[in-house]
Design a protein around this motif. Structure first.
Motif, PDB file in Angstrom:
ATOM      1  N   ASP A   1     -25.650  14.741  30.158  1.00  0.00           N
ATOM      2  CA  ASP A   1     -25.227  15.131  28.806  1.00  0.00           C
ATOM      3  C   ASP A   1     -25.690  16.531  28.443  1.00  0.00           C
ATOM      4  OD1 ASP A   1     -23.764  12.933  28.237  1.00  0.00           O
ATOM      5  OD2 ASP A   1     -25.172  12.021  26.832  1.00  0.00           O
TER       6      ASP A   1
ATOM      7  N   VAL B   1     -29.216  17.699  22.269  1.00  0.00           N
ATOM      8  CA  VAL B   1     -29.026  16.579  23.194  1.00  0.00           C
ATOM      9  C   VAL B   1     -30.361  16.114  23.761  1.00  0.00           C
ATOM     10  CG1 VAL B   1     -27.975  15.862  25.378  1.00  0.00           C
ATOM     11  CG2 VAL B   1     -26.678  17.279  23.780  1.00  0.00           C
TER      12      VAL B   1
ATOM     13  N   ASN C   1     -25.503  23.277  23.260  1.00  0.00           N
ATOM     14  CA  ASN C   1     -26.148  22.272  22.396  1.00  0.00           C
ATOM     15  C   ASN C   1     -27.240  21.511  23.147  1.00  0.00           C
ATOM     16  OD1 ASN C   1     -24.446  22.544  19.945  1.00  0.00           O
ATOM     17  ND2 ASN C   1     -22.825  21.886  21.343  1.00  0.00           N
ATOM     18  N   GLU C   2     -27.821  22.164  24.130  1.00  0.00           N
ATOM     19  CA  GLU C   2     -28.796  21.493  24.984  1.00  0.00           C
ATOM     20  C   GLU C   2     -30.000  20.967  24.201  1.00  0.00           C
ATOM     21  OE1 GLU C   2     -26.821  24.680  27.586  1.00  0.00           O
ATOM     22  OE2 GLU C   2     -27.634  24.540  25.536  1.00  0.00           O
TER      23      GLU C   2
ATOM     24  N   ASN D   1     -23.368  18.919  30.301  1.00  0.00           N
ATOM     25  CA  ASN D   1     -22.005  18.863  29.772  1.00  0.00           C
ATOM     26  C   ASN D   1     -21.879  19.329  28.330  1.00  0.00           C
ATOM     27  OD1 ASN D   1     -20.840  17.878  32.146  1.00  0.00           O
ATOM     28  ND2 ASN D   1     -21.350  15.767  31.643  1.00  0.00           N
ATOM     29  N   ASN D   2     -23.013  19.618  27.675  1.00  0.00           N
ATOM     30  CA  ASN D   2     -22.979  20.100  26.294  1.00  0.00           C
ATOM     31  C   ASN D   2     -23.579  21.500  26.214  1.00  0.00           C
ATOM     32  OD1 ASN D   2     -22.081  17.882  24.164  1.00  0.00           O
ATOM     33  ND2 ASN D   2     -23.140  16.842  25.837  1.00  0.00           N
TER      34      ASN D   2
END
Length: 371
Positions: free
Chosen positions: A161, A172, A168-169, A164-165
């Motif tokens: 996640d 997450v 916005n690490e 894949n973001n």
């Protein structure tokens, strides 16, 4: 979706008359892997987080299990460690419902092994799944993009996640750490004092790359040594951390009983200490690089089913080597340096005693170490 190196190995074990057990932390992609394995195939999904599923399976006999499974040829049970006596239920499926392939996954190695070890002796294939490996990452995004993101991965880690973001690490990771570490881990162990767990984790995060003393952590946190040991055992069983023991064989002054502790994911480690500053301004750049390389090497050894044993090495006179591997009679030594210009020589006494191969792993050549 990032394809996983383990998929092909697990796929080759389908319909071999044994249960497939997939173990790894939450949010690591276990369900995604199983969905990929069984793509286009109807299968029964049973969620171990569902109270009705837990109660039904816990009390099921052979006939009940046959009724639950019905005409399905594949059954996937997630978070299997939450289901009492699940080992016996899986044994019944393997032995009595032979045309059904059962796949189970869970996030606690201790609980799964405790529940399934004896009933499933000789009846299972077991695999461990970890955060995305460098090999998987590079195969997914390509060589150039992977190289461009190396420093980012040292800071934010390799959870699916998080990767894949992009952009916005932090958010997450914050959710992952708070939900997994401070809820799941606590509930798995029945721990009520979350502040003790948090302090121990922060102490371990600040000591990455250094030898860890349980006595020192106990004094720092304000608990006894046994409590520290128990928490560390738990954190290892739920795939937050892992231990590296010291290597000793021939030399009298080798440290024999110490250990280093690493995190399976750099992002989790950095969230625990609240530091996402870029490498240029960090005092712990060497520790981040070391944690990244050792954790990635653990994934490589696991996925390749290697028999190599990992260690670190140090003497009482403070001579040390970051990482050692033994495979049969072959000894390999590695030093980790971020900068390619750093010159390092192998410790002479170690070279004389063990005649090892030697490599300095830096940001220019690290792919050789991880592929």
């Amino acid at each position: 979706m990032i394809s996983r190196d383990l998929t092909a190995r697990v796929k080759g074990k389908l319909n071999k008359g044994k249960a497939i057990v997939l173990i790894g932390p939450r949010q690591i992609g276990k369900t995604t892997l199983v969905n990929t394995l069984l793509e286009g195939i109807p299968f029964l999904f049973l969620d171990g987080d569902d109270v009705v599923v837990v109660d039904t399976l816990a009390n099921a006999n052979t006939e009940t299990l046959k009724s639950i499974i019905g005409s399905y040829k594949y059954v996937f049970i997630d978070e299997v460690q939450r289901i009492p006596n699940i080992g016996l239920k899986l044994k019944i499926i393997v032995d009595q419902i032979k045309d059904v392939q059962v796949i189970v996954s869970g996030s606690s190695a201790f609980d799964i092994n405790h529940l399934t070890q004896e009933p499933l002796t000789g009846r299972k294939f077991e695999y461990h799944l970890y955060p995305i490996s460098w090999n998987e990452f590079e195969n997914n995004v390509g060589y150039i993009k992977a190289q461009q993101q190396l420093e980012l991965r040292l800071l934010y880690g390799m959870y699916p996640d998080v990767i894949n973001n992009f952009g916005n690490e932090y958010e997450v990771l914050k959710n992952l750490v708070s939900s997994y570490l401070y809820k799941d881990v606590l509930s798995l162990a029945g721990i009520r004092k979350s502040e003790v767990l948090e302090k121990i984790l922060q102490a371990l995060a600040l000591q990455v790359g250094s030898e860890v003393s349980y006595n020192e952590i106990a004094q720092l946190v304000g608990v006894d040594k046994n409590t520290v040991s128990n928490y560390i055992d738990l954190l290892e069983k739920v795939f937050v951390i892992f231990r590296l023991n010291s290597f000793s064989k021939n030399l009298r002054n080798e440290i024999k009983a110490n250990r280093k502790i690493y995190f399976y994911d750099n992002g989790v480690r950095n969230m625990l200490i609240g530091n996402f500053n870029v490498l240029e301004f960090r005092q712990d750049k060497g520790a981040l690089w070391e944690n990244f390389l050792v954790s990635e090497r653990m994934k490589l050894l696991s996925y390749s089913d290697s028999l190599a044993k990992p260690y670190f090495w140090r003497t009482t006179t403070q001579q040390e080597i970051d990482y050692i591997e033994t495979n049969a009679d072959v000894v390999s030594a590695f030093e980790f340096k971020w900068s390619p210009t750093k010159k390092v020589k192998l410790v002479k006494s170690f070279e004389t005693a063990y005649n090892p191969s030697f490599m300095v792993v830096n940001k220019d050549n690290f792919r050789q170490f991880l592929k």
